[in-house]
Design a protein around this motif. Structure first.
Motif, PDB file in Angstrom:
ATOM      1  N   GLY A 239       1.487 -25.675  -0.921  1.00 38.47           N
ATOM      2  CA  GLY A 239       1.863 -26.988  -1.401  1.00 38.47           C
ATOM      3  C   GLY A 239       1.215 -27.384  -2.716  1.00 38.47           C
ATOM      4  O   GLY A 239       1.219 -28.555  -3.088  1.00 38.47           O
ATOM      5  N   LEU A 240       0.654 -26.411  -3.414  1.00 38.12           N
ATOM      6  CA  LEU A 240      -0.036 -26.709  -4.668  1.00 38.12           C
ATOM      7  C   LEU A 240       0.816 -26.420  -5.892  1.00 38.12           C
ATOM      8  O   LEU A 240       0.374 -26.637  -7.009  1.00 38.12           O
ATOM      9  N   GLY A 241       2.019 -25.893  -5.688  1.00 38.24           N
ATOM     10  CA  GLY A 241       2.955 -25.731  -6.794  1.00 38.24           C
ATOM     11  C   GLY A 241       2.653 -24.602  -7.748  1.00 38.24           C
ATOM     12  O   GLY A 241       2.961 -24.699  -8.941  1.00 38.24           O
ATOM     13  N   TYR A 242       2.020 -23.527  -7.281  1.00 38.09           N
ATOM     14  CA  TYR A 242       1.802 -22.405  -8.178  1.00 38.09           C
ATOM     15  C   TYR A 242       2.071 -21.100  -7.446  1.00 38.09           C
ATOM     16  O   TYR A 242       2.031 -21.029  -6.229  1.00 38.09           O
ATOM     17  N   SER A 243       2.343 -20.084  -8.220  1.00 40.44           N
ATOM     18  CA  SER A 243       2.498 -18.739  -7.679  1.00 40.44           C
ATOM     19  C   SER A 243       1.819 -17.754  -8.630  1.00 40.44           C
ATOM     20  O   SER A 243       1.650 -18.032  -9.812  1.00 40.44           O
ATOM     21  N   LEU A 244       1.432 -16.635  -8.075  1.00 40.49           N
ATOM     22  CA  LEU A 244       0.713 -15.606  -8.825  1.00 40.49           C
ATOM     23  C   LEU A 244       1.408 -14.276  -8.615  1.00 40.49           C
ATOM     24  O   LEU A 244       1.986 -14.039  -7.551  1.00 40.49           O
TER      25      LEU A 244
ATOM     26  N   TYR B  56       9.277 -15.536   1.404  1.00 40.91           N
ATOM     27  CA  TYR B  56      10.185 -14.496   0.939  1.00 40.91           C
ATOM     28  C   TYR B  56       9.596 -13.795  -0.287  1.00 40.91           C
ATOM     29  O   TYR B  56       8.773 -14.342  -1.018  1.00 40.91           O
ATOM     30  N   LEU B  57      10.083 -12.582  -0.504  1.00 36.38           N
ATOM     31  CA  LEU B  57       9.783 -11.859  -1.732  1.00 36.38           C
ATOM     32  C   LEU B  57      11.086 -11.236  -2.218  1.00 36.38           C
ATOM     33  O   LEU B  57      11.593 -10.286  -1.605  1.00 36.38           O
ATOM     34  N   GLN B  58      11.638 -11.795  -3.275  1.00 37.78           N
ATOM     35  CA  GLN B  58      12.835 -11.237  -3.889  1.00 37.78           C
ATOM     36  C   GLN B  58      12.398 -10.177  -4.889  1.00 37.78           C
ATOM     37  O   GLN B  58      11.655 -10.470  -5.824  1.00 37.78           O
ATOM     38  N   MET B  59      12.874  -8.962  -4.689  1.00 37.94           N
ATOM     39  CA  MET B  59      12.472  -7.847  -5.536  1.00 37.94           C
ATOM     40  C   MET B  59      13.690  -7.314  -6.273  1.00 37.94           C
ATOM     41  O   MET B  59      14.632  -6.827  -5.636  1.00 37.94           O
ATOM     42  N   ASN B  60      13.679  -7.430  -7.581  1.00 37.46           N
ATOM     43  CA  ASN B  60      14.777  -6.965  -8.413  1.00 37.46           C
ATOM     44  C   ASN B  60      14.320  -5.818  -9.299  1.00 37.46           C
ATOM     45  O   ASN B  60      13.136  -5.633  -9.535  1.00 37.46           O
ATOM     46  N   ASN B  61      15.294  -5.074  -9.814  1.00 36.15           N
ATOM     47  CA  ASN B  61      15.009  -3.958 -10.711  1.00 36.15           C
ATOM     48  C   ASN B  61      13.905  -3.062 -10.124  1.00 36.15           C
ATOM     49  O   ASN B  61      12.917  -2.745 -10.790  1.00 36.15           O
ATOM     50  N   LEU B  62      14.109  -2.670  -8.888  1.00 38.19           N
ATOM     51  CA  LEU B  62      13.097  -1.873  -8.208  1.00 38.19           C
ATOM     52  C   LEU B  62      12.933  -0.506  -8.845  1.00 38.19           C
ATOM     53  O   LEU B  62      13.904   0.091  -9.349  1.00 38.19           O
TER      54      LEU B  62
ATOM     55  N   SER C 267       2.145  -5.456 -12.317  1.00 37.79           N
ATOM     56  CA  SER C 267       3.195  -4.448 -12.192  1.00 37.79           C
ATOM     57  C   SER C 267       4.529  -5.020 -11.714  1.00 37.79           C
ATOM     58  O   SER C 267       5.557  -4.343 -11.816  1.00 37.79           O
ATOM     59  N   VAL C 268       4.537  -6.246 -11.215  1.00 32.48           N
ATOM     60  CA  VAL C 268       5.780  -6.813 -10.683  1.00 32.48           C
ATOM     61  C   VAL C 268       6.234  -8.062 -11.424  1.00 32.48           C
ATOM     62  O   VAL C 268       7.300  -8.605 -11.132  1.00 32.48           O
ATOM     63  N   LYS C 269       5.443  -8.545 -12.371  1.00 29.86           N
ATOM     64  CA  LYS C 269       5.807  -9.748 -13.113  1.00 29.86           C
ATOM     65  C   LYS C 269       7.167  -9.586 -13.777  1.00 29.86           C
ATOM     66  O   LYS C 269       7.451  -8.569 -14.390  1.00 29.86           O
ATOM     67  N   GLY C 270       7.995 -10.614 -13.635  1.00 30.46           N
ATOM     68  CA  GLY C 270       9.317 -10.583 -14.237  1.00 30.46           C
ATOM     69  C   GLY C 270      10.369  -9.916 -13.378  1.00 30.46           C
ATOM     70  O   GLY C 270      11.560  -9.994 -13.684  1.00 30.46           O
TER      71      GLY C 270
ATOM     72  N   GLN D  25       0.840  -1.186   0.000  1.00 31.76           N
ATOM     73  CA  GLN D  25       0.000   0.000   0.000  1.00 31.76           C
ATOM     74  C   GLN D  25       0.876   1.237   0.000  1.00 31.76           C
ATOM     75  O   GLN D  25       1.684   1.440   0.918  1.00 31.76           O
ATOM     76  N   ALA D  26       0.729   2.028  -1.039  1.00 32.90           N
ATOM     77  CA  ALA D  26       1.447   3.288  -1.150  1.00 32.90           C
ATOM     78  C   ALA D  26       0.586   4.408  -0.566  1.00 32.90           C
ATOM     79  O   ALA D  26      -0.643   4.278  -0.495  1.00 32.90           O
ATOM     80  N   PRO D  27       1.195   5.496  -0.156  1.00 34.72           N
ATOM     81  CA  PRO D  27       0.420   6.612   0.423  1.00 34.72           C
ATOM     82  C   PRO D  27      -0.673   7.097  -0.515  1.00 34.72           C
ATOM     83  O   PRO D  27      -0.423   7.337  -1.703  1.00 34.72           O
ATOM     84  N   GLY D  28      -1.889   7.189  -0.007  1.00 32.94           N
ATOM     85  CA  GLY D  28      -2.991   7.695  -0.806  1.00 32.94           C
ATOM     86  C   GLY D  28      -3.577   6.700  -1.784  1.00 32.94           C
ATOM     87  O   GLY D  28      -4.456   7.063  -2.572  1.00 32.94           O
ATOM     88  N   LYS D  29      -3.103   5.463  -1.745  1.00 36.49           N
ATOM     89  CA  LYS D  29      -3.589   4.453  -2.680  1.00 36.49           C
ATOM     90  C   LYS D  29      -4.177   3.265  -1.922  1.00 36.49           C
ATOM     91  O   LYS D  29      -3.893   3.064  -0.744  1.00 36.49           O
ATOM     92  N   GLU D  30      -4.976   2.470  -2.645  1.00 35.45           N
ATOM     93  CA  GLU D  30      -5.545   1.281  -2.044  1.00 35.45           C
ATOM     94  C   GLU D  30      -4.493   0.178  -1.949  1.00 35.45           C
ATOM     95  O   GLU D  30      -3.504   0.177  -2.677  1.00 35.45           O
ATOM     96  N   ARG D  31      -4.744  -0.766  -1.047  1.00 33.46           N
ATOM     97  CA  ARG D  31      -3.848  -1.901  -0.934  1.00 33.46           C
ATOM     98  C   ARG D  31      -3.877  -2.702  -2.235  1.00 33.46           C
ATOM     99  O   ARG D  31      -4.937  -2.932  -2.818  1.00 33.46           O
ATOM    100  N   GLU D  32      -2.710  -3.143  -2.679  1.00 31.82           N
ATOM    101  CA  GLU D  32      -2.538  -3.793  -3.975  1.00 31.82           C
ATOM    102  C   GLU D  32      -1.946  -5.179  -3.805  1.00 31.82           C
ATOM    103  O   GLU D  32      -0.990  -5.360  -3.032  1.00 31.82           O
ATOM    104  N   PHE D  33      -2.456  -6.133  -4.533  1.00 30.29           N
ATOM    105  CA  PHE D  33      -1.890  -7.482  -4.545  1.00 30.29           C
ATOM    106  C   PHE D  33      -0.545  -7.459  -5.260  1.00 30.29           C
ATOM    107  O   PHE D  33      -0.407  -6.879  -6.342  1.00 30.29           O
ATOM    108  N   VAL D  34       0.451  -8.122  -4.665  1.00 27.82           N
ATOM    109  CA  VAL D  34       1.783  -8.193  -5.254  1.00 27.82           C
ATOM    110  C   VAL D  34       2.085  -9.605  -5.745  1.00 27.82           C
ATOM    111  O   VAL D  34       2.414  -9.812  -6.908  1.00 27.82           O
TER     112      VAL D  34
END
Length: 121
Positions: free
Chosen positions: A54-59, A80-86, A63-66, A39-48
């Motif tokens: 254990g189901l073997g998938y991620s979403l 964990y959340l690895q964040m690159n090219n911020l 805006s953050v794909k790749g 959640q950024a200031p003044g904005k709604e909470r956003e899914f990242v």
């Protein structure tokens, strides 16, 4: 009672990387879906990003794909959340969240307190 504690936030220059951690306590979450929101200031909470229990998938949010990668270590009950090219637009408070079930619903049952990520241009 489940507790989620985030760490790893901070200040980074654009193009840099950070890794967020979310440590869970109170019960094992190895079979629970978990995810990250922001959640950024003044904005709604956003899914990242989200990961099944254990189901073997991620979403990922568009805006953050790749650039971001979600993962978990069941032995440490930690996600964990690895964040690159911020980018400056990634600046927000990042929240860890968990579902009671194995499927990521986008409407978590548990939330962490948040960790600030600031990306300077």
């Amino acid at each position: 009672q489940v507790q989620l504690v985030e760490s790893g936030g901070g200040l980074v220059q654009a193009g840099g990387s950070l890794r967020l951690s979310c440590a869970a306590s109170g019960r094992t979450l190895i079979s629970s879906a978990m995810g990250w929101f922001r959640q950024a200031p003044g904005k709604e909470r956003e899914f990242v990003a989200g990961i099944g229990g254990g189901l073997g998938y991620s979403l990922y949010g568009d805006s953050v794909k790749g650039r971001f990668t979600i993962s978990r270590d069941g032995s440490k009950n930690t996600m964990y959340l690895q964040m690159n090219n911020l980018k400056p637009e990634d600046t927000a408070v990042y929240y860890c969240a968990a579902d009671k079930g194995r499927v990521f619903t986008g409407r978590p049952d548990y939330w962490g307190q948040g960790t600030q990520v600031t990306v300077s241009s």
